[in-house]
Scaffold this motif. Structure first.
Motif, short mmCIF file in Angstrom:
data_model
loop_
_atom_site.label_atom_id
_atom_site.label_comp_id
_atom_site.label_asym_id
_atom_site.label_seq_id
_atom_site.Cartn_x
_atom_site.Cartn_y
_atom_site.Cartn_z
N ARG A 125 -1.01 10.27 -0.54
CA ARG A 125 0.08 9.71 -1.26
C ARG A 125 0.04 7.98 -0.84
N VAL A 126 -1.04 7.63 -1.40
CA VAL A 126 -1.44 6.29 -0.84
C VAL A 126 -2.45 5.64 -2.22
N ASN A 127 -2.01 4.44 -2.46
CA ASN A 127 -2.90 3.68 -3.86
C ASN A 127 -4.25 3.78 -3.32
N LEU A 128 -5.28 3.95 -4.24
CA LEU A 128 -6.51 4.10 -4.40
C LEU A 128 -7.16 3.07 -3.59
N ALA A 129 -6.69 1.70 -3.86
CA ALA A 129 -7.13 0.51 -3.29
C ALA A 129 -6.86 0.54 -1.79
N ALA A 130 -6.12 1.38 -1.20
CA ALA A 130 -5.73 1.31 0.17
C ALA A 130 -6.85 1.21 1.14
#
Lengths: 220, 220
Positions: free
Chosen positions: A43-48
DNA sequence: GTTTGAATCAAACGATCGTTTGAGAATACG
DNA sequence: CGTATTCTCAAACGATCGTTTGATTCAAAC
């Protein structure tokens, strides 16, 4: 503070990524699990991932380092308790080698995935990973070999390493739960792994105690 | 005729694809090796894979089936020579189980890659592949277990399967050449595998002969 | 309150993936 | 021969990959 401003969440973004990556690498492999799957599960952004780790390869390295350091420490701690003592049995040293590995998958749900990741790393046969493992485990293996040599004075150093290699193979296999023997549904996973550890230790002890045979040329 | 019109080449397109796929799957994994790599290595057009096999997954299945059938046959043939006889030793049966697997990688350069593919299949932990393997090997394992039971009358059936599982683990590990101990450059690969087989058989024999222990409370 | 820097986000990048297409070359069969 | 079938090939398909970008949000520093 140097910690993350967003730290109000249950776990940090980095940790959630590591956990999700560990689980997905275990089931789909390193190439098979995409960063989109990983970030979605965390549940985290792809770019993270690229922001926190730099690249997918670096993420893989981190997944390894986190657990290997722990396993490293536990094995050496367990060995220190029995090494060099008069009443130490072969089973005690084997226990120090085998149990921390199998325990890793019992204490922590997330770590359970890692043992499969580790086994997969062996299978990937990646030279970079192999070197990484050898650098991080060389001294551990050497310490165990030294203690085994003390308890098995009849065996040559080469022979010790050969047999330790076999034990490691069976252990890797057992850790990944590859076995043909399926765990019965009414048996707890803890019990299953405990039984596996017992069988492995007794089997390995018998194999190690086997008197050496004059093998013309010892290769490995 | 049903054979290929293009058969004038050294080997057929299908066989070249199978060989190249085997080698590349072994080093890069199933997801890691692309069909473009495979077809390039086989000096074959990209579309040939889907034409001859239907899909990448079907190609993977074919890679397995080709070698497993051979290993299957060899193991059972070797077992048949020693099964049920009076003077058969535990080592003989272990030899029938272990040597065909290690031999597979010596007689044929292409097959050498397959043993790593096989090991990787275990690591992939793919339920479909596991089922496939169990269906194709269930009866082989049962026959070996029966012979081991005859030679080890003191052991329960459960115990036999447990120990066979450990042997399989060590064998899988050895086949894939995972070992930490690197083969010295001056040692031939044949000699290396021969030595590995000898060590494995002696180790496994000792482990199998180990008298059974009342499992209830064990270790430590 | 303004500034600063770290963290997150949606969106897009070029590359590569497995697969499909349609035309052409090679063989088989009448 | 002509026709049919099998196989090969270059090219393109849509999907997905890892990665990058630039704007935005948030928390702390001053």
């Amino acid at each position: 503070m140097t910690s993350a401003p967003y730290a109000s969440r249950e776990r940090s973004t980095k940790e959630r990524i590591l956990g999700a990556a560990e689980a997905l690498f275990a089931t789909h492999g390193f190439a098979g699990a995409s960063l989109r799957q990983v970030t979605a599960a965390a549940r985290v952004n792809l770019a993270a991932v690229n922001y926190h780790f730099g690249s997918k390869d670096k993420l893989i390295e981190e997944v390894f380092r986190r657990r290997l350091d722990e396993l490293n420490t536990r094995r050496l701690a367990a060995l220190a308790k029995v090494a060099g003592q008069e009443d130490t049995s072969l089973e005690d040293v084997l226990d120090a080698y085998i149990r921390p590995a199998l325990d890793l998958s019992r204490n922590d749900g997330g770590a359970a995935a890692f043992v499969r990741v580790l086994a997969r790393a062996y299978a990937e046969h990646n030279e970079t990973l192999r070197k990484f493992l050898s650098e991080n485990y060389g001294h551990v293996l050497r310490q165990f070999a030294g203690e085994f040599a003390r308890l098995l004075p009849g065996l040559a150093k080469d022979e010790i390493y050969w047999r330790l290699d076999i034990v490691t193979g069976a252990l890797t296999y057992a850790m990944a739960d590859f076995g043909i023997i399926q765990r019965k549904s009414d048996v707890d996973e803890r019990d299953h792994r405990e039984t596996a550890a017992e069988h492995l230790i007794r089997f390995a002890a018998a194999g190690l105690r086997n008197p050496s045979v004059s093998t013309s040329t010892a290769t490995r």
